[in-house]
Design an enzyme around this catalytic site. Structure first.
Site, PDB file in Angstrom:
ATOM      1  N   GLY A 165       0.792  -1.228   0.000  1.00 50.03           N
ATOM      2  CA  GLY A 165       0.000   0.000   0.000  1.00 50.03           C
ATOM      3  C   GLY A 165       0.827   1.282   0.000  1.00 50.03           C
ATOM      4  O   GLY A 165       0.279   2.372   0.136  1.00 50.03           O
ATOM      5  N   GLU A 200      -3.988   5.430 -12.384  1.00 50.85           N
ATOM      6  CA  GLU A 200      -5.213   4.659 -12.611  1.00 50.85           C
ATOM      7  C   GLU A 200      -6.400   5.502 -12.211  1.00 50.85           C
ATOM      8  O   GLU A 200      -6.296   6.363 -11.343  1.00 50.85           O
ATOM      9  CB  GLU A 200      -5.227   3.393 -11.715  1.00 50.85           C
ATOM     10  CG  GLU A 200      -4.514   2.218 -12.308  1.00 50.85           C
ATOM     11  CD  GLU A 200      -4.504   1.001 -11.379  1.00 50.85           C
ATOM     12  OE1 GLU A 200      -5.102   1.038 -10.288  1.00 50.85           O
ATOM     13  OE2 GLU A 200      -3.869   0.014 -11.771  1.00 50.85           O
ATOM     14  N   TYR A 202      -9.332   6.221  -9.987  1.00 51.52           N
ATOM     15  CA  TYR A 202      -9.581   5.850  -8.596  1.00 51.52           C
ATOM     16  C   TYR A 202     -11.043   5.444  -8.488  1.00 51.52           C
ATOM     17  O   TYR A 202     -11.939   6.267  -8.669  1.00 51.52           O
ATOM     18  CB  TYR A 202      -9.263   7.023  -7.678  1.00 51.52           C
ATOM     19  CG  TYR A 202      -9.425   6.720  -6.215  1.00 51.52           C
ATOM     20  CD1 TYR A 202      -8.627   5.764  -5.583  1.00 51.52           C
ATOM     21  CD2 TYR A 202     -10.369   7.393  -5.437  1.00 51.52           C
ATOM     22  CE1 TYR A 202      -8.765   5.484  -4.229  1.00 51.52           C
ATOM     23  CE2 TYR A 202     -10.509   7.122  -4.087  1.00 51.52           C
ATOM     24  CZ  TYR A 202      -9.703   6.165  -3.490  1.00 51.52           C
ATOM     25  OH  TYR A 202      -9.841   5.894  -2.144  1.00 51.52           O
ATOM     26  N   LEU A 203     -11.273   4.176  -8.240  1.00 56.35           N
ATOM     27  CA  LEU A 203     -12.653   3.677  -8.195  1.00 56.35           C
ATOM     28  C   LEU A 203     -13.283   4.014  -6.841  1.00 56.35           C
ATOM     29  O   LEU A 203     -12.634   3.909  -5.806  1.00 56.35           O
ATOM     30  CB  LEU A 203     -12.675   2.169  -8.459  1.00 56.35           C
ATOM     31  CG  LEU A 203     -12.075   1.740  -9.806  1.00 56.35           C
ATOM     32  CD1 LEU A 203     -12.167   0.235  -9.988  1.00 56.35           C
ATOM     33  CD2 LEU A 203     -12.769   2.446 -10.968  1.00 56.35           C
ATOM     34  N   LYS A 237      -4.876  -5.468   4.064  1.00 56.44           N
ATOM     35  CA  LYS A 237      -6.020  -6.327   4.384  1.00 56.44           C
ATOM     36  C   LYS A 237      -6.085  -6.686   5.874  1.00 56.44           C
ATOM     37  O   LYS A 237      -5.053  -6.956   6.482  1.00 56.44           O
ATOM     38  CB  LYS A 237      -5.898  -7.618   3.574  1.00 56.44           C
ATOM     39  CG  LYS A 237      -5.875  -7.368   2.080  1.00 56.44           C
ATOM     40  CD  LYS A 237      -5.290  -8.539   1.300  1.00 56.44           C
ATOM     41  CE  LYS A 237      -5.087  -8.179  -0.154  1.00 56.44           C
ATOM     42  NZ  LYS A 237      -4.222  -9.144  -0.868  1.00 56.44           N
ATOM     43  N   GLU A 287      -2.954  -6.163  -9.854  1.00 54.05           N
ATOM     44  CA  GLU A 287      -1.600  -6.714  -9.763  1.00 54.05           C
ATOM     45  C   GLU A 287      -1.639  -8.223  -9.568  1.00 54.05           C
ATOM     46  O   GLU A 287      -2.676  -8.784  -9.231  1.00 54.05           O
ATOM     47  CB  GLU A 287      -0.807  -6.053  -8.626  1.00 54.05           C
ATOM     48  CG  GLU A 287      -1.274  -6.417  -7.239  1.00 54.05           C
ATOM     49  CD  GLU A 287      -0.225  -6.113  -6.167  1.00 54.05           C
ATOM     50  OE1 GLU A 287       0.982  -6.035  -6.475  1.00 54.05           O
ATOM     51  OE2 GLU A 287      -0.613  -5.981  -5.001  1.00 54.05           O
ATOM     52  N   ARG A 291       3.518 -15.373  -5.238  1.00 56.77           N
ATOM     53  CA  ARG A 291       3.955 -16.036  -4.001  1.00 56.77           C
ATOM     54  C   ARG A 291       2.737 -16.532  -3.239  1.00 56.77           C
ATOM     55  O   ARG A 291       1.605 -16.256  -3.609  1.00 56.77           O
ATOM     56  CB  ARG A 291       4.697 -15.016  -3.134  1.00 56.77           C
ATOM     57  CG  ARG A 291       3.801 -13.809  -2.852  1.00 56.77           C
ATOM     58  CD  ARG A 291       4.335 -12.883  -1.801  1.00 56.77           C
ATOM     59  NE  ARG A 291       3.649 -11.603  -1.826  1.00 56.77           N
ATOM     60  CZ  ARG A 291       2.505 -11.332  -1.229  1.00 56.77           C
ATOM     61  NH1 ARG A 291       1.885 -12.280  -0.556  1.00 56.77           N
ATOM     62  NH2 ARG A 291       1.946 -10.138  -1.309  1.00 56.77           N
ATOM     63  N   VAL A 294      -0.794 -14.254   2.606  1.00 54.81           N
ATOM     64  CA  VAL A 294      -1.213 -14.358   4.007  1.00 54.81           C
ATOM     65  C   VAL A 294      -2.575 -15.045   4.104  1.00 54.81           C
ATOM     66  O   VAL A 294      -2.799 -15.903   4.957  1.00 54.81           O
ATOM     67  CB  VAL A 294      -1.301 -12.946   4.639  1.00 54.81           C
ATOM     68  CG1 VAL A 294      -1.844 -13.018   6.060  1.00 54.81           C
ATOM     69  CG2 VAL A 294       0.055 -12.249   4.609  1.00 54.81           C
ATOM     70  N   ARG A 337      -6.931 -11.157  10.589  1.00 57.91           N
ATOM     71  CA  ARG A 337      -5.518 -10.992  10.940  1.00 57.91           C
ATOM     72  C   ARG A 337      -5.452 -10.315  12.307  1.00 57.91           C
ATOM     73  O   ARG A 337      -5.904  -9.174  12.457  1.00 57.91           O
ATOM     74  CB  ARG A 337      -4.805 -10.109   9.917  1.00 57.91           C
ATOM     75  CG  ARG A 337      -4.851 -10.665   8.509  1.00 57.91           C
ATOM     76  CD  ARG A 337      -3.970  -9.847   7.588  1.00 57.91           C
ATOM     77  NE  ARG A 337      -4.114 -10.260   6.207  1.00 57.91           N
ATOM     78  CZ  ARG A 337      -3.302  -9.872   5.224  1.00 57.91           C
ATOM     79  NH1 ARG A 337      -2.295  -9.037   5.493  1.00 57.91           N
ATOM     80  NH2 ARG A 337      -3.495 -10.305   3.990  1.00 57.91           N
TER      81      ARG A 337
HETATM   82  P1  ADP Z   1      -0.028  -2.915  -3.120  1.00 58.15           P
HETATM   83  O1  ADP Z   1       0.821  -3.751  -4.005  1.00 58.15           O
HETATM   84  O2  ADP Z   1       0.694  -1.777  -2.500  1.00 58.15           O
HETATM   85  O3  ADP Z   1      -0.841  -3.726  -2.148  1.00 58.15           O
HETATM   86  P2  ADP Z   1      -2.330  -2.759  -4.947  1.00 58.15           P
HETATM   87  O4  ADP Z   1      -2.229  -2.309  -6.355  1.00 58.15           O
HETATM   88  O5  ADP Z   1      -2.513  -4.221  -4.710  1.00 58.15           O
HETATM   89  O6  ADP Z   1      -1.079  -2.198  -4.121  1.00 58.15           O
HETATM   90  O7  ADP Z   1      -3.526  -1.990  -4.240  1.00 58.15           O
HETATM   91  C1  ADP Z   1      -3.773  -2.148  -2.851  1.00 58.15           C
HETATM   92  C2  ADP Z   1      -5.167  -1.652  -2.531  1.00 58.15           C
HETATM   93  O8  ADP Z   1      -5.302  -0.267  -2.883  1.00 58.15           O
HETATM   94  C3  ADP Z   1      -6.277  -2.360  -3.295  1.00 58.15           C
HETATM   95  O9  ADP Z   1      -6.672  -3.549  -2.682  1.00 58.15           O
HETATM   96  C4  ADP Z   1      -7.364  -1.305  -3.238  1.00 58.15           C
HETATM   97  O10 ADP Z   1      -7.996  -1.310  -1.978  1.00 58.15           O
HETATM   98  C5  ADP Z   1      -6.592  -0.013  -3.384  1.00 58.15           C
HETATM   99  N1  ADP Z   1      -6.520   0.390  -4.808  1.00 58.15           N
HETATM  100  C6  ADP Z   1      -5.571   0.038  -5.706  1.00 58.15           C
HETATM  101  N2  ADP Z   1      -5.847   0.562  -6.928  1.00 58.15           N
HETATM  102  C7  ADP Z   1      -7.013   1.252  -6.805  1.00 58.15           C
HETATM  103  C8  ADP Z   1      -7.831   2.015  -7.717  1.00 58.15           C
HETATM  104  N3  ADP Z   1      -7.502   2.188  -8.999  1.00 58.15           N
HETATM  105  N4  ADP Z   1      -8.971   2.581  -7.215  1.00 58.15           N
HETATM  106  C9  ADP Z   1      -9.312   2.436  -5.911  1.00 58.15           C
HETATM  107  N5  ADP Z   1      -8.580   1.737  -5.019  1.00 58.15           N
HETATM  108  C10 ADP Z   1      -7.443   1.148  -5.447  1.00 58.15           C
END
Ligand code: ADP
Length: 446
Positions: A165, A200, A202-203, A237, A287, A291, A294, A337
């Site tokens: 994150g 990206e 932002y949803l 998470k 992504e 691996r 958790v 967790r």
């Molecule tokens: P990291 O590798 O740092 O965990 P991720 O790309 O997996 O990053 O994103 C982690 C979390 O961030 C996602 O599970 C989601 O909650 C939030 N997130 C990532 N991309 C977006 C997006 N485009 N819009 C809204 N939330 C996002």
């Protein structure tokens, strides 16, 4: 099969891997820092080697010390667990160069997915849907502004090398862009030594839904269903479910078919997880983690498949031995967790555990390296236990979660057990009505 396996990790995941090895009849080597000399993973291993001082960079990330430990103990395979060296392509390569087997995918695939920009490009070419955004790295603020105008605000600036994150910043409007741009790049540089970023959309109300896959060396790829990991704080998470309360079996099967066909084409091998955001009935890839994760136990509980055992078998050159149609889903599983943190402020709470009583009974699993008298060191991740429950359906699993959390006693350090009790009692959670932003509001008391 391997003659001896070294586990390059600590805590609950080191125990988890030891358990799989024991069932497969493979002796294990534990590695540990000086701070972990009394740790459970050291006590339960067949052999152990001290690899350095407390700081992770001098011990669990110390490649030379780990390879030396493998060499002097005669281990012929290394399982990296999660975190630490698990997604380090250079490490995977070095393990193989030393004539040992790395329990995981090829270094090339780790590298490809480790850079989120190349990962997204690879997935797009395989027909996997993406979150709308920049086609690649964004060079400067002018380009960032142009991309953001095209996809529309709010936008998220993300580090190509991101993880945990970090290196992620939202710009709700054009006015916020330059500050978000500056902070995201600075964080990316500090955390990953790489300030490449991409953008990206932002949803606003997505769920985080991920798909667990297993692939052997003979082109057999299966998925083990989805996990819903939408309950997050600071993009990390806290609670995961299998399956997702928001998804139909048909939606899962359709996504699974696309993903498995794509990974077959890619020649991917071993376990992996593809992460998606899911909103308005659409999946968008964010992504891939190359691996063990958790939250893998919730998938194990609904499929009966031991994912670590499968990782080891695949790395040893054994075929999966089952088809997608033979993977059956049964009931519902939830993992929480438990971290050594204040449940309200999230301030770290390392120290001595005076009492440790893990819950039990039907459908309850606790993966933890805690014991009474153990001192939780301040040097590592704060997660100290995973409580996993399984029931015939979601309401049964939630009732079991509440009951198990009541039984769970950890005295001496603060933990997030009370927070999980509040979540498990919440009507919106019980209704399955939440998205990735829900927990932040819940924690803030909104
Ligand atoms: P990291 O590798 O740092 O965990 P991720 O790309 O997996 O990053 O994103 C982690 C979390 O961030 C996602 O599970 C989601 O909650 C939030 N997130 C990532 N991309 C977006 C997006 N485009 N819009 C809204 N939330 C996002």
């Amino acid at each position: 099969m391997f003659g001896k396996l070294l586990i390059a990790n600590r805590g609950e995941i080191a125990l988890r891997i030891q358990r799989a090895c024991r069932e497969l009849g493979i002796p294990t080597v534990a590695v540990h820092s000086t701070a972990d000399a009394q740790a459970m993973h050291v006590r339960l291993a067949d052999e152990s080697v001290c690899i350095g001082p407390p700081s992770a960079k001098d011990s669990y990330l110390n490649v030379a010390a780990i390879l030396t430990a493998a060499s002097i103990t005669g281990a012929d395979a290394i399982h990296p667990g999660y975190g630490f060296l698990s997604e380090n392509a250079g490490f995977a390569e070095m393990v193989e160069d030393h004539g040992l087997t790395f329990i995981g995918p090829s270094a090339a695939h780790i590298r490809m997915m480790g850079d989120k920009i190349t990962a997204k490009a690879a997935m797009a070419s395989l027909g996997v849907p993406l979150v709308p955004g920049s086609p690649g790295a964004v060079a400067d603020l002018t380009e960032a502004a142009a991309v953001s105008e095209t996809i529309g605000y709010p936008v998220l600036i993300k580090a190509a090398a991101g993880g945990g994150g970090r290196g992620m910043k939202v710009a709700h409007t054009a006015d916020e862009l330059s500050e978000a741009w500056r902070v995201a790049r600075a964080e990316a540089r500090a955390a990953f030594g790489n300030d490449a970023v991409y953008i990206e959309k932002y949803l606003d109300k997505p769920r985080h839904i991920e798909l667990q896959v297993l692939a052997d060396a003979f082109g057999n790829v299966v998925h083990l269903g989805e996990r819903d990991c939408s309950l997050q704080r600071r993009h990390q998470k806290l609670l995961e479910e299998a399956g997702s309360p928001a998804l139909t079996g048909a939606e899962r099967d359709a996504l699974g078919a696309t993903v498995c066909a794509g990974l077959t084409k890619l020649g991917y091998r071993n376990a992996g997880t593809l992460e998606f955001l899911y909103q308005d009935g659409q999946f968008a890839f964010i992504e891939m983690n190359t691996r063990l994760q958790v939250e893998h136990p919730v998938t194990e509980m609904i499929t009966g498949i031991d994912i670590v055992r499968e990782q080891i078998r695949i790395a040893a050159g054994q075929p999966l031995g089952y088809t997608q149609a033979e993977v059956k889903f049964s009931g519902h599983a939830i993992e929480v967790r438990v971290t050594a943190e204040d449940p309200e402020t999230f301030a770290p709470s390392p120290g001595r555990v005076d009492v440790f009583h893990a819950p039990g009974g039907l459908g309850v699993r606790v993966d933890s390296a805690l014991y009474a008298g153990y001192v939780v060191p301040p040097h590592y991740d704060s997660m100290v236990a995973k409580l996993i429950v399984h029931g015939t359906d979601r309401p049964t699993a939630i009732a079991r979660l509440r009951r198990a959390l009541e039984e769970f006693a950890v005295v001496g350090i603060k933990t997030t057990i009370p927070l999980h009790q509040r979540i498990a009692a919440d009507p919106a959670f019980n209704a399955g009505d939440y998205d990735i932003h829900w927990l932040e509001r819940f924690v803030a008391g909104e």
